[in-house]
Design an enzyme around this catalytic site. Structure first.
Site, PDB file in Angstrom:
ATOM      1  N   ASP A  91       0.818  -1.215   0.000  1.00 22.00           N
ATOM      2  CA  ASP A  91       0.000   0.000   0.000  1.00 22.00           C
ATOM      3  C   ASP A  91       0.858   1.274   0.000  1.00 22.00           C
ATOM      4  O   ASP A  91       1.988   1.284   0.470  1.00 22.00           O
ATOM      5  CB  ASP A  91      -0.928   0.023   1.227  1.00 22.00           C
ATOM      6  CG  ASP A  91      -0.159  -0.097   2.545  1.00 22.00           C
ATOM      7  OD1 ASP A  91       0.834  -0.841   2.582  1.00 22.00           O
ATOM      8  OD2 ASP A  91      -0.548   0.557   3.534  1.00 22.00           O
ATOM      9  N   GLU A  92       0.250   2.312  -0.535  1.00 20.82           N
ATOM     10  CA  GLU A  92       0.700   3.697  -0.366  1.00 20.82           C
ATOM     11  C   GLU A  92       2.171   3.967  -0.712  1.00 20.82           C
ATOM     12  O   GLU A  92       2.852   4.708   0.001  1.00 20.82           O
ATOM     13  CB  GLU A  92       0.405   4.160   1.070  1.00 20.82           C
ATOM     14  CG  GLU A  92      -1.070   4.105   1.386  1.00 20.82           C
ATOM     15  CD  GLU A  92      -1.426   4.594   2.790  1.00 20.82           C
ATOM     16  OE1 GLU A  92      -2.413   5.317   2.906  1.00 20.82           O
ATOM     17  OE2 GLU A  92      -0.721   4.239   3.753  1.00 20.82           O
TER      18      GLU A  92
ATOM     19  N   TYR B  27     -12.226   0.117   9.900  1.00 20.43           N
ATOM     20  CA  TYR B  27     -11.045   0.768  10.462  1.00 20.43           C
ATOM     21  C   TYR B  27     -11.293   1.198  11.904  1.00 20.43           C
ATOM     22  O   TYR B  27     -11.912   2.227  12.180  1.00 20.43           O
ATOM     23  CB  TYR B  27     -10.608   1.930   9.554  1.00 20.43           C
ATOM     24  CG  TYR B  27      -9.596   1.447   8.519  1.00 20.43           C
ATOM     25  CD1 TYR B  27      -9.785   0.220   7.877  1.00 20.43           C
ATOM     26  CD2 TYR B  27      -8.451   2.171   8.205  1.00 20.43           C
ATOM     27  CE1 TYR B  27      -8.864  -0.259   6.951  1.00 20.43           C
ATOM     28  CE2 TYR B  27      -7.522   1.702   7.277  1.00 20.43           C
ATOM     29  CZ  TYR B  27      -7.735   0.486   6.663  1.00 20.43           C
ATOM     30  OH  TYR B  27      -6.824   0.002   5.757  1.00 20.43           O
TER      31      TYR B  27
ATOM     32  N   TRP C   4      -5.046   0.246  13.346  1.00 16.96           N
ATOM     33  CA  TRP C   4      -3.794   0.991  13.183  1.00 16.96           C
ATOM     34  C   TRP C   4      -3.579   1.745  14.484  1.00 16.96           C
ATOM     35  O   TRP C   4      -4.530   2.242  15.085  1.00 16.96           O
ATOM     36  CB  TRP C   4      -3.903   1.949  11.993  1.00 16.96           C
ATOM     37  CG  TRP C   4      -4.248   1.225  10.729  1.00 16.96           C
ATOM     38  CD1 TRP C   4      -5.477   1.127  10.135  1.00 16.96           C
ATOM     39  CD2 TRP C   4      -3.358   0.459   9.901  1.00 16.96           C
ATOM     40  NE1 TRP C   4      -5.404   0.357   9.008  1.00 16.96           N
ATOM     41  CE2 TRP C   4      -4.122  -0.066   8.838  1.00 16.96           C
ATOM     42  CE3 TRP C   4      -2.004   0.158   9.962  1.00 16.96           C
ATOM     43  CZ2 TRP C   4      -3.560  -0.879   7.836  1.00 16.96           C
ATOM     44  CZ3 TRP C   4      -1.446  -0.645   8.971  1.00 16.96           C
ATOM     45  CH2 TRP C   4      -2.220  -1.143   7.928  1.00 16.96           C
ATOM     46  N   THR C   5      -2.313   1.869  14.894  1.00 18.99           N
ATOM     47  CA  THR C   5      -2.108   2.309  16.281  1.00 18.99           C
ATOM     48  C   THR C   5      -1.368   3.639  16.424  1.00 18.99           C
ATOM     49  O   THR C   5      -0.770   3.897  17.462  1.00 18.99           O
ATOM     50  CB  THR C   5      -1.367   1.205  17.068  1.00 18.99           C
ATOM     51  OG1 THR C   5      -0.133   0.908  16.399  1.00 18.99           O
ATOM     52  CG2 THR C   5      -2.198  -0.042  17.173  1.00 18.99           C
TER      53      THR C   5
HETATM   54  C1  ACM Z   1      -3.734   0.976   4.747  1.00 18.82           C
HETATM   55  O1  ACM Z   1      -4.597   1.411   5.511  1.00 18.82           O
HETATM   56  N1  ACM Z   1      -2.744   1.761   4.340  1.00 18.82           N
HETATM   57  C2  ACM Z   1      -3.754  -0.378   4.266  1.00 18.82           C
END
Ligand code: ACM
Ligand code: ZN
Length: 785
Positions: free
Chosen positions: A349-350, A441, A491-492
């Site tokens: 990703d990204e 998320y 995600w932290t």
């Molecule tokens: C992501 O949230 N960059 C997979």
């Protein structure tokens, strides 16, 4: 007197009879449906009238050692809460006061049947996983005290008479934990695995690598953890405001898992029927790896491990250097030796590919491989890694960016940027795990932002998680079969410790668990939220710091366009609580008026409200100031309609409600590259003193404050006179999200019509992501006083 003696005699008589038949009597408790609160909800459930009591004399009868281990997940709990532990017997028969496991061929791998009668509990499954889930269900049929951490005296361990037939909807019921942005210990990770098991989830996606920390020991490349696992401790600063490491500064925040730790976690997960999928990010989100071995990036220059936000991500692995691939294959070889998972996640990703465009080696690769651009170079990268994984009998899974430039032939796609990538991959016959930000998320806010601790700037309440369906409505039957399931991601960046991890994960994990387990037709929010009351008690018993955001009162404004009145509606996600409120700014309590329906506001007010459950305050006090003004619910005409993505309603600009920092919260209207040019009809000529707009700057989302706001007034709606203009000095490049009032004082003007022109900033300024491109103008309210 006589009556009292008679009563006493009766009591004695009753006590006497109890000595002989108490056990039977206890088994005669009739459970109501409201008392059976299994999460996720089983496929089929029939409740009987009696019950079974698990006592110190009850034994568990199993067929083999694997089943011993499974039932110990339950029998072991009794030791703490009851002071005794039921005996577990292998290979013996029982007909009474027993929990009997017996294999039944032909059931699904994770399916089970559970039958409870007053005499016996029987559980059938074809495979160990099925028994494991049967045991999880039995655990939830017991009083919540079973989850406790100390002796629960006077608790009768009654299980309702019931028949349950159960199996999951999806095979991939995932939870991802990012241990890079913040590190969580091996013991904490095991707790996460326990929580997953409790919710019948079966795939733990371990996000082991990201820019801010490399967390897995790789023996061949020791610097990955010696260097890459550590950063300067800026934990006292906001994530996006943390400076880069300066010369001489020590990197002291971090940690990593040794290979022994990893083995231990995998074994722990395995005994809970959870597969651990490692994520080894590439080619981007690897500053930690590049900090350790800069030679594998395009520039080959040293970088530091960032302590906080990093964007865009340009220090990525060089795709033109064969040594990079040797390195990655070495890393993956060690990873595969540890993880039995059929899937290896490679991130993907990204990646901002500016260095690839500049790098001679990458350009040479593009040439020799006959590629057209850097997107195809990423595709080359992923395909090359896929070949290696396939040679080792593993399947590559990656974030949906791996679709760009052409998908690797056998790859599975994890769709996070909405459902689109997943749908596209399924159309091409690839397997898919859906994990769209919109529903999955868990780093997003779960309640009104002003009532919550800092989180990623978007909103995902429990009810929205519950609506998650991994099979997108646009998919046909064939494509739907490609959907392995779904996954929640934590995600932290904003999760500094385990207590807060619990806060972000709970209770949303329960909604995710049910959305992935229970057939869609049986999902019912009201039923779920009712069962959650018991689930929350289980969390309490386990000492889990779950969010109580479902009790937070959320204010909403409703309009009566005919009466031209503003009404306030108050709601909570958990609709079974009472709401008590005040409108004079005083603190609300149980004796304040109870909310029953929207109420009209005659004047500006500060509304405070709180939830009450079982006579006690739950959740936080909500406070909202609502300023009625002269344009409230007046007619607005638009020279230029707002963009169709941010349309608002006809009253958005005059509804007294200002938008939050979430520009998609429905309170904002947006214009892309265009001005806001509106006229408000105040219905009659009235004195006007102040004219103001509430506008947004959120530079990262290409939303920039207007250059200027011009105000004009008129008495006839034809001839307007400019009465002032508001400007500001805010830097369009500022990364801070700002809600700004821009206005003018006009002092006792008489006006019927007010014209407001907010001039769009225009093109993105130099140095901005949107340089030379149209930026957005966002306005949530026009205030006339
Ligand atoms: C992501 O949230 N960059 C997979
Ligand atoms: Zn390169």
């Amino acid at each position: 007197m006589t009556t009292r003696i008679f009563k006493y005699a009766l009591l004695l008589l009753f006590a006497g009879s109890c000595l002989t038949s108490c056990e039977l009597k206890q088994n005669e408790k009739t459970f109501t449906e409201k008392e059976v609160n299994i999460v996720p909800k089983p496929l089929k459930l029939e409740l009987g009238k009696k019950s079974f009591q698990i006592s110190s004399k009850t034994s568990f009868y199993v067929e083999d050692d694997a089943q011993v281990e499974i039932v110990r997940h339950l029998t072991g709990l009794f030791k703490t809460v009851a002071g005794w532990e039921p005996e577990v017997k292998v290979g013996e028969k029982a007909t009474k006061n027993a929990v009997v496991l017996s294999t039944k061929e032909g059931m699904g791998e994770e399916a089970y049947e559970l039958t409870v009668t007053p005499e016996l509990i029987t559980m059938q499954a074809s495979a160990p996983a099925g028994f494991f889930y049967g045991i999880q269900t039995l655990r939830q049929l017991l009083p919540v005290q079973i989850e406790g951490t100390s002796l629960a005296e006077n608790t009768k361990w009654l299980v309702p008479e019931i028949h349950i037939s159960d199996a999951p909807r999806f095979v991939w019921r995932g939870f991802m934990l990012d241990v890079s942005r913040h590190f969580f210990t091996k013991e904490e990770v095991k707790k996460v695995i326990d929580y997953m098991a409790m919710h019948k989830m079966n795939t733990f996606h371990w996000h082991l690598i990201d820019d801010q920390g490399w967390r897995i020991e790789i023996k061949k490349y020791p610097k990955l953890t010696e260097v890459g696992a550590w950063r300067v401790d800026h934990e006292d600063k906001q994530w996006s405001a943390r400076p880069r490491q300066q010369p001489g500064e020590k990197a002291t925040y971090g940690g990593f898992y040794t290979q022994e730790d990893i083995k231990e976690v995998i074994a722990y997960a395995k005994s809970r029927y959870i597969n651990v999928v490692p994520e080894i990010e590439m080619p981007a989100h690897v500053s930690s790896g590049v900090a350790a071995y800069p030679e594998f990036s395009c520039k080959g220059e040293p970088v530091t491990v960032p302590s906080g936000g990093l964007w865009p991500i340009t220090d990525i692995y060089c795709a033109g250097n064969d040594a990079t691939f040797t390195f990655l294959e070495d890393v993956l070889t060690e990873v595969m030796a540890l993880f039995p998972s059929p899937y290896i996640h490679i991130g993907g990703d990204e990646a901002t590919k500016t260095e690839w465009a500049r790098c001679a080696k990458c350009q040479k690769r593009i040439q020799t491989e006959g590629l057209n651009n850097v997107e195809e170079l990423q595709s080359y990268f992923v395909k090359r890694i896929e070949t290696f994984l396939n040679e080792n009998n593993r399947t590559l899974i990656g974030w949906d960016e791996i679709l760009e430039g052409g998908l690797a032939p056998k790859a599975t796609v994890m769709s996070w940027r909405g459902f689109k990538g997943g749908v596209e991959a399924a159309e091409h016959g690839h397997d898919v795990v859906m994990s769209p930000t919109s529903h999955c998320y868990f780093d997003y806010y779960q309640g009104p932002q002003d009532q919550e601790p800092p989180a990623f700037n978007a909103y995902l309440p429990l009810s929205k998680v519950y609506q998650f369906d991994p099979v997108h409505e646009s998919m046909n039957e064939e494509q739907a079969k490609r959907v392995l399931g779904g996954q929640a991601n934590l995600w932290t960046e904003h999760v500094p410790n385990f207590e807060h991890l619990q806060y972000m994960a709970f209770p949303r994990l329960a909604a995710m668990g049910e959305a992935l387990w229970t057939p869609k037709a049986q999902l019912n929010w009201d039923d779920f939220i009712g069962r959650m009351e018991t689930q929350l008690q289980r969390y309490d018993a386990k000492g889990i710091n779950y969010a109580k955001s479902i009790y937070t009162v959320t204010p909403g404004i409703t309009f009566d366009p005919e009466k031209k009145s503003v009404a306030v509606a108050l709601s909570t996600e958990a609709s079974y609580v009472d709401i008590h409120y005040t409108i004079d700014g005083s603190e609300p309590g149980t004796t304040s008026p109870k909310y029953s329906q929207p109420f009209a506001l005659e004047q500006s007010a500060t509304i405070k409200a709180v939830s009450v459950k079982d006579g006690k305050l739950v959740g936080k006090v909500m406070s909202k100031k609502i300023d009625l003004h002269k344009a409230t619910v007046k007619k607005v005409t638009y020279e230029e309609a707002p963009h169709k993505s941010y349309p608002g309603t006809e009253y958005t600009l005059v509804d007294c409600l200002k938008g939050s920092s979430n520009h998609s919260d429905g309170h904002w209207q947006g214009w892309e590259g265009k001005d806001m040019d509106i006229v408000i009809d105040l219905e009659k000529e009235i004195p006007v003193n102040h004219l103001t707009i509430n506008a947004l700057q959120k530079s990262g989302a290409w939303i920039i404050l207007p250059k200027e706001v011009e105000f004009q007034v008129s008495t006839d709606g034809e001839n307007f006179t400019k009465v002032g203009a508001a400007t500001h000095t805010i830097d369009p490049l500022s990364p801070d999200t700002m809600m700004k009032e821009l206005g003018v004082e006009v002092k006792d003007l008489s006006a019927r019509y007010v014209k407001v022109i907010a001039r769009n900033f225009g093109k993105g300024p130099k140095g901005h992501m949107a340089e030379g491109k149209n930026v957005w103008l966002f306005v949530s309210e026009v205030i006339v006083e």
